[in-house]
Design a protein around this motif. Structure first.
Motif, PDB file in Angstrom:
ATOM      1  N   GLU A   1       3.493  -3.928 -13.389  1.00 39.71           N
ATOM      2  CA  GLU A   1       2.704  -4.241 -14.484  1.00 39.71           C
ATOM      3  C   GLU A   1       3.184  -5.512 -14.905  1.00 39.71           C
ATOM      4  N   ALA A   2       4.191  -5.968 -14.942  1.00 40.66           N
ATOM      5  CA  ALA A   2       4.635  -7.450 -15.205  1.00 40.66           C
ATOM      6  C   ALA A   2       3.946  -8.518 -14.595  1.00 40.66           C
ATOM      7  N   ARG A   3       3.132  -7.985 -13.168  1.00 40.46           N
ATOM      8  CA  ARG A   3       2.515  -9.053 -12.537  1.00 40.46           C
ATOM      9  C   ARG A   3       0.981  -8.700 -12.888  1.00 40.46           C
ATOM     10  N   GLY A   4       0.630  -8.297 -13.666  1.00 42.55           N
ATOM     11  CA  GLY A   4      -0.698  -7.732 -14.179  1.00 42.55           C
ATOM     12  C   GLY A   4      -1.535  -6.867 -13.522  1.00 42.55           C
ATOM     13  N   VAL A   5      -0.831  -5.716 -12.717  1.00 42.96           N
ATOM     14  CA  VAL A   5      -1.256  -4.635 -12.455  1.00 42.96           C
ATOM     15  C   VAL A   5      -1.375  -3.434 -13.399  1.00 42.96           C
ATOM     16  N   PRO A   6      -2.706  -2.998 -14.041  1.00 42.57           N
ATOM     17  CA  PRO A   6      -2.765  -1.920 -14.892  1.00 42.57           C
ATOM     18  C   PRO A   6      -2.018  -0.751 -14.561  1.00 42.57           C
ATOM     19  N   ARG A   7      -1.142  -0.012 -15.397  1.00 39.02           N
ATOM     20  CA  ARG A   7      -0.570   1.066 -15.145  1.00 39.02           C
ATOM     21  C   ARG A   7      -0.930   2.027 -14.002  1.00 39.02           C
ATOM     22  N   HIS A   8      -2.312   2.540 -14.495  1.00 38.90           N
ATOM     23  CA  HIS A   8      -2.893   3.547 -13.366  1.00 38.90           C
ATOM     24  C   HIS A   8      -3.081   2.938 -12.057  1.00 38.90           C
ATOM     25  N   GLU A   9      -3.376   1.763 -11.978  1.00 35.75           N
ATOM     26  CA  GLU A   9      -3.262   0.970 -10.545  1.00 35.75           C
ATOM     27  C   GLU A   9      -1.866   0.886 -10.033  1.00 35.75           C
ATOM     28  N   ALA A  10      -0.973   0.667 -10.858  1.00 33.30           N
ATOM     29  CA  ALA A  10       0.587   0.722 -10.342  1.00 33.30           C
ATOM     30  C   ALA A  10       1.028   2.040  -9.704  1.00 33.30           C
ATOM     31  N   ARG A  11       0.462   3.084 -10.708  1.00 27.02           N
ATOM     32  CA  ARG A  11       1.071   4.223 -10.303  1.00 27.02           C
ATOM     33  C   ARG A  11       0.307   4.575  -8.854  1.00 27.02           C
ATOM     34  N   ALA A  12      -0.914   4.361  -8.744  1.00 28.59           N
ATOM     35  CA  ALA A  12      -1.805   4.692  -7.593  1.00 28.59           C
ATOM     36  C   ALA A  12      -1.150   3.835  -6.349  1.00 28.59           C
ATOM     37  N   MET A  13      -0.716   2.763  -6.482  1.00 25.92           N
ATOM     38  CA  MET A  13       0.123   1.789  -5.396  1.00 25.92           C
ATOM     39  C   MET A  13       1.171   2.488  -5.090  1.00 25.92           C
ATOM     40  N   LEU A  14       1.875   3.025  -5.936  1.00 27.29           N
ATOM     41  CA  LEU A  14       3.266   3.375  -5.726  1.00 27.29           C
ATOM     42  C   LEU A  14       3.174   4.883  -4.959  1.00 27.29           C
ATOM     43  N   VAL A  15       2.169   5.525  -5.392  1.00 22.76           N
ATOM     44  CA  VAL A  15       1.958   6.939  -4.902  1.00 22.76           C
ATOM     45  C   VAL A  15       1.479   6.813  -3.376  1.00 22.76           C
ATOM     46  N   GLU A  16       0.511   5.924  -3.100  1.00 23.48           N
ATOM     47  CA  GLU A  16       0.022   5.381  -1.679  1.00 23.48           C
ATOM     48  C   GLU A  16       1.144   5.139  -0.760  1.00 23.48           C
ATOM     49  N   ALA A  17       1.964   4.216  -1.278  1.00 25.46           N
ATOM     50  CA  ALA A  17       2.923   3.540  -0.471  1.00 25.46           C
ATOM     51  C   ALA A  17       4.118   4.666  -0.132  1.00 25.46           C
ATOM     52  N   PHE A  18       4.188   5.816  -1.264  1.00 23.40           N
ATOM     53  CA  PHE A  18       4.989   6.825  -1.012  1.00 23.40           C
ATOM     54  C   PHE A  18       4.484   7.948   0.283  1.00 23.40           C
ATOM     55  N   VAL A  19       3.200   7.964   0.158  1.00 23.75           N
ATOM     56  CA  VAL A  19       2.418   8.869   1.261  1.00 23.75           C
ATOM     57  C   VAL A  19       2.560   8.119   2.532  1.00 23.75           C
ATOM     58  N   ALA A  20       2.315   6.827   2.672  1.00 19.31           N
ATOM     59  CA  ALA A  20       2.101   6.267   3.722  1.00 19.31           C
ATOM     60  C   ALA A  20       3.255   6.103   4.629  1.00 19.31           C
ATOM     61  N   GLY A  21       4.435   6.511   3.833  1.00 21.40           N
ATOM     62  CA  GLY A  21       5.671   6.727   4.685  1.00 21.40           C
ATOM     63  C   GLY A  21       5.412   7.697   5.953  1.00 21.40           C
ATOM     64  N   VAL A  22       4.748   8.944   5.906  1.00 21.65           N
ATOM     65  CA  VAL A  22       4.360   9.650   6.857  1.00 21.65           C
ATOM     66  C   VAL A  22       3.466   9.317   7.872  1.00 21.65           C
ATOM     67  N   LEU A  23       2.800   8.030   7.730  1.00 20.53           N
ATOM     68  CA  LEU A  23       1.726   7.716   8.281  1.00 20.53           C
ATOM     69  C   LEU A  23       2.020   6.422   9.094  1.00 20.53           C
ATOM     70  N   GLU A  24       3.412   5.947   9.351  1.00 18.52           N
ATOM     71  CA  GLU A  24       3.630   4.729   9.679  1.00 18.52           C
ATOM     72  C   GLU A  24       3.226   4.440  11.371  1.00 18.52           C
ATOM     73  N   ASP A  25       3.566   5.785  12.184  1.00 15.45           N
ATOM     74  CA  ASP A  25       3.112   5.784  13.387  1.00 15.45           C
ATOM     75  C   ASP A  25       1.656   6.236  13.746  1.00 15.45           C
ATOM     76  N   ALA A  26       0.822   6.049  12.706  1.00 14.22           N
ATOM     77  CA  ALA A  26      -0.345   6.678  13.133  1.00 14.22           C
ATOM     78  C   ALA A  26      -1.254   5.701  12.206  1.00 14.22           C
ATOM     79  N   PRO A  27      -1.312   4.222  13.006  1.00 13.87           N
ATOM     80  CA  PRO A  27      -2.122   3.572  12.141  1.00 13.87           C
ATOM     81  C   PRO A  27      -3.534   3.891  12.152  1.00 13.87           C
ATOM     82  N   GLU A  28      -4.091   4.363  13.110  1.00 14.89           N
ATOM     83  CA  GLU A  28      -5.679   4.792  13.091  1.00 14.89           C
ATOM     84  C   GLU A  28      -5.854   5.620  12.162  1.00 14.89           C
ATOM     85  N   LEU A  29      -4.861   6.461  11.563  1.00 16.67           N
ATOM     86  CA  LEU A  29      -5.402   7.454  10.623  1.00 16.67           C
ATOM     87  C   LEU A  29      -5.088   6.892   9.132  1.00 16.67           C
ATOM     88  N   ALA A  30      -4.023   6.033   9.190  1.00 14.83           N
ATOM     89  CA  ALA A  30      -3.622   5.512   7.859  1.00 14.83           C
ATOM     90  C   ALA A  30      -4.816   5.222   6.586  1.00 14.83           C
TER      91      ALA A  30
END
Lengths: 249, 438
Positions: free
Chosen positions: B391-420
C-alpha cells in the motif's frame, strides 16, 4: 510542501507523538535525529498512514491536502514515499512485478495511462544499475534472501523508479557497511531536486556526512526539542542526546 | 503386508452413525431399470455395485474420512441420474498453446471426442468396452463410488500404448446440466502402459445453478516407467455438490504429478488416492482451494505406500473468505516393509476474514522403520507488514490483497509454468469478486 501541525499520535493507546510541528519546503532536505524510543519511526508510519497508529490531535498537510484523510496508497499516489527501516520480504511476488504494479497503480490513481512494459523495464534497469544492484535480483521475490544492504538498495531503486515528491527515509543507513552506505547516499543525493523534499530519519550522524541536510531536528519524547543547521549533527555526535532529552523530559 | 493390488485404506473402527442407510431412497428400482438395458456383464455388475452401496451406505460427517463434508442432501433425497441432453455448442475450455485433444462429457455421457487420434492413443466409450469391470467396481470403493458404478450412463476409457508419448494434452470438459436433486455419475478409466506418457486436463462445471450432485470416479493406472500429468478444476455451480474421486495406481518407476483447483460448488470434496504398486515410483500432488460464502470445500488424500522406495509429495493451500470453510485431510499409510519411503505433506491455509474456517488434518500411519515422513500445517491471515508495504508503494488495498493471495497460491504452481497463468487468472478473478463485496 509538508506541514505538520501539533501532531499527537498513540500506539496501542500509549501516546508516542506529543505535539510535533514541522515545515518542509520543496527542494529541502531535513533530518530528524533522536534516540531510540523518541518517536522517529512512529512519525514515519503516521506520515505513510499505517494502521494502528492513531492520530489524536493535529494535522498533516501535504501540498495543502490533509494526508490524514487518505489511505496509504492514496498518499503514495500523491507522491509520498516511505523508505522502510525494515523492508518487507514478499515471497512469490517478483521485484519487477512489484515495481510494475506500484508504478501503474500510482499512474492510474493520477489518471495517467499505464507505462509501456518496455519503457518500465528500461527505467528499472537504469535505476538498478545506478544503485549497483544485480539485474537478476529484479526477477527474484521482493527482498527474499536479500542481505541488509541489498534490501536498503532495493528501497532506493523503488524510490528512484517511483520518483516521489516527498521521500521519508526511515533509518535507511542502519545495517549498512561503509561501501553500501556510500551507494545508498549517492542514491539519495541523486534524488535531490527543486520540486522534491527529503526527510531523513536517523539515529546516527554518519549518513549526514554523505547527505547534507538543510535543517536538522532533534526529536525527544515525542516532540521536536531543537532545530538547527547541519552543525547540530556534530554537536549531537560529540555530546549525545542526553542534554536534549533531559530538557524535554 | 505388501501387496500388488489396491488395498483398502479405510480400515478405521466402525463408528455409530457413520453410514446412512439407503433403502428408503429407492435406488434399487433405478438400478434394476438401468441394468435391464445393459449387456449381461454390465447388468450383473450394476446389481453387485448396488449391493455394495447398500452395504456401505452414504458416508456421513461422523465418518472420519467425511467429517468435513456434509452429505445430508444425499441422505435426504433420491438423486436420479440426469437424462441425456443435446450437447450445446462447445466453448473453448483452456488457453493451451498448440493443439489439444478435446473430449466432452455432458451429464456423464461422452458427447464429443477427437476423430483423429495420435498413434498409441485409444479412446473408447462404455458401449465399446467390455473389459473394464475390474475398474468399475473395486474392493476399496466407498459407498458413493459403488453407486457411481451402479448408475453410470457411460465411461470414458483411455489407453496409451507401451512407450507412446502423447504430446497434445487431453482436455476433458465435464458439463453438468442436471436439475435440482439429479445426479451425474461420470467415469474415466485411464491406462498408461509401460513407458507411456500423457497430460490430462479436466474441468467439472455446471450449468443452470441447479442443486445437483456430481459424483465422478476416475481410475488411472500408471504403468512401469510411465508418466502422468493430471490437472483437475472443480468449478461446479454455486449450488452444486461434488464428490469426485481420483484413484491412482502407480507401478514401478512410474511417476504422476497432479494439480487440482477446487473453487466451485456449494459442497465439494475432491478425493485423491494413490496406491504404489512397485518400487521407485513417485507421485506429487498439489492443489489449492478457494472457498467463500457458505461454500464448504475439501480436499482429501490417501496415499498407500505399500511397497518400498517410493516417494510422495503433497502441497496444498487454501484461501477462505467470509462464510466459507475449507478442509484438507491427508492420510499417509506406510506399510510394514515399505522401507526407504519418502512421504511429505504440507497444508497452508489463509483466512481472509474472521468468519472463515480452515481445517487441516494430516494423518500418518507408519509401520516401517527406515522411512522419511514429514507433514506440516499452518493457518494464518494475510501478513499486515506485506500489505502495508504494498500500500505504501501505491497499490490499493484490495489489489494488494489480491497480489498476496495470488503469490500464496502460486506456490503450488511453481513446477507447472504452463498452467500457472490460467489458474492464477482464476484466483485473480475470484479476488476481484471478493473486492466488489468489500
Amino acid at each position: 510542501m509538508l506541514e505538520i501541525r501539533n501532531l499527537h499520535a498513540n500506539v496501542d493507546g500509549r501516546p508516542i507523538l506529543k505535539g510535533i510541528d514541522l515545515k518542509i519546503n520543496a527542494g529541502e532536505v531535513h533530518a530528524i535525529m533522536g534516540p531510540n524510543g523518541s518517536g522517529k519511526s512512529t512519525l514515519s508510519y503516521v506520515l505513510a498512514g499505517r494502521e494502528g497508529y492513531e492520530v489524536t490531535e493535529g494535522e498533516i498537510l501535504f501540498e495543502g491536502k490533509n494526508l490524514l484523510d487518505l489511505e496509504p496508497s492514496e498518499r503514495a499516489a500523491l507522491g509520498v514515499f516511505l523508505g522502510f527501516q525494515y523492508p518487507v520480504e514478499i515471497p512469490g511476488v517478483s521485484n519487477i512485478n512489484f515495481l510494475k504494479t506500484a508504478v501503474n497503480a500510482v499512474r492510474k490513481a493520477r489518471g495517467e495511462p499505464e507505462m509501456p512494459a518496455g519503457e518500465l523495464l528500461k527505467l528499472v534497469r537504469e535505476k538498478a544499475k545506478a544503485l549497483q544492484m544485480d539485474p537478476d535480483m529484479l526477477k527474484r521475490s521482493v527482498n527474499v534472501g536479500f542481505s541488509g544492504g541489498e534490501k536498503k538498495r532495493n528501497e532506493m531503486v523503488q524510490m528512484a523508479v517511483l520518483a516521489p515528491r516527498l521521500a521519508v527515509l526511515d533509518e535507511t543507513d542502519s545495517g549498512l557497511d561503509i561501501d553500501a552506505l556510500r551507494i545508498v547516499a549517492q542514491g539519495i543525493n541523486a534524488m535531490r531536486a527543486p520540486d522534491r523534499a527529503l526527510l531523513l530519519i536517523t539515529h546516527y550522524q554518519r549518513l549526514l556526512d554523505y547527505v547534507e541536510p538543510d535543517v536538522i531536528h532533534v526529536l525527544a519524547h515525542g516532540r521536536i526539542v531543537k532545530s538547527g543547521d547541519k552543525s547540530l549533527a556534530q554537536i549531537l555526535e560529540r555530546e549525545g542526546y542526553a542534554a536534549f532529552t533531559e530538557a524535554a523530559a | 503386508m505388501t501387496t500388488g493390488s489396491p488395498v483398502n485404506l479405510r480400515d478405521r473402527p466402525v463408528v455409530a452413525g457413520e453410514r446412512a442407510e439407503v433403502d428408503s431412497l429407492g435406488y434399487e428400482a433405478l438400478v434394476a431399470a438401468r441394468a435391464a438395458q445393459d449387456p449381461a456383464w454390465l447388468g450383473a455388475l450394476r446389481e453387485a455395485a448396488y449391493a455394495r452401496f447398500r452395504e456401505l451406505g452414504i458416508p456421513t460427517v461422523r465418518s472420519e474420512d467425511w467429517r468435513y463434508t456434509n452429505t445430508a442432501p444425499l441422505t435426504r433425497a433420491t438423486h436420479a441420474p440426469a437424462p441425456a441432453v443435446a450437447a450445446p455448442v462447445a466453448e473453448p475450455l483452456t488457453a493451451f498453446a498448440g493443439p489439444v485433444l478435446a473430449v466432452r462429457l455432458d451429464n456423464g455421457r461422452v458427447t464429443d471426442r477427437p476423430s483423429d487420434l495420435p498413434e498409441g492413443l485409444v479412446i473408447r466409450n462404455l458401449a465399446e468396452s467390455d473389459d473394464i469391470s475390474a475398474d468399475l467396481l473395486c474392493p476399496d470403493d466407498h459407498g458413493l463410488m459403488a453407486l457411481n458404478a451402479a448408475l453410470l450412463e457411460d465411461a470414458l476409457v483411455i489407453e496409451v500404448a507401451r512407450g507412446a508419448r502423447i504430446a497434445a494434452p487431453l482436455v476433458i470438459d465435464h458439463v453438468s446440466h442436471a436439475a435440482d436433486e439429479q445426479a451425474v455419475h461420470s467415469r474415466i478409466i485411464l491406462r498408461l502402459q509401460e513407458g507411456a506418457s500423457i497430460t490430462v486436463f479436466e474441468r467439472y462445471r455446471g450449468r443452470d445453478e441447479a442443486a445437483h450432485w456430481v459424483n465422478p470416479v476416475r481410475r488411472f493406472s500408471v504403468g512401469a516407467n510411465a508418466r502422468l500429468r493430471l490437472v483437475t478444476l472443480v468449478d461446479e455451480n454455486p449450488r452444486a455438490m461434488h464428490t469426485g474421486v481420483v484413484a491412482l495406481d502407480v507401478a514401478r518407476d512410474g511417476n504422476a504429478k497432479s494439480w487440482v483447483l477446487v473453487d466451485g460448488g456449494r459442497t465439494a470434496r475432491h478425493e485423491a488416492r494413490v496406491h504404489f504398486a512397485g518400487p521407485n515410483a513417485s507421485v506429487a500432488m498439489k492443489g489449492a482451494t478457494l472457498a467463500a460464502e457458505s461454500q464448504n470445500l475439501a480436499i482429501y488424500t490417501a496415499v498407500d505406500h505399500a511397497v518400498p522406495h517410493c516417494r510422495s509429495d503433497q502441497m496444498f493451500r487454501s484461501v477462505v473468505d467470509q462464510g466459507g470453510a475449507s478442509a484438507f485431510q491427508g492420510r499417509v499409510l506406510v506399510r510394514e516393509g515399505a522401507q526407504k519411503t519418502d512421504a511429505n505433506q504440507s497444508s497452508r491455509n489463509l483466512l481472509l476474514d474472521r468468519n472463515a474456517e480452515a481445517n487441516a488434518k494430516p494423518e500418518l500411519e507408519i509401520y516401517a522403520d527406515d522411512v522419511k515422513c514429514s507433514h506440516g500445517a499452518t493457518v494464518g491471515e494475510l501478513d499486515a507488514d506485506m500489505l502495508f508495504y504494498l500500500e505504501a508503494r501505491g497499490v490499493p488495498r484490495h489489489e494488494a490483497r489480491a497480489m498476496l493471495v495470488e503469490a500464496f497460491v502460486a506456490g503450488v504452481l511453481e513446477d507447472a509454468p504452463e498452467l500457472a497463468d490460467q489458474l492464477l487468472a482464476r484466483v485473480s478473478r475470484w479476488m476481484g469478486e471478493r473486492g466488489e463485496k468489500l
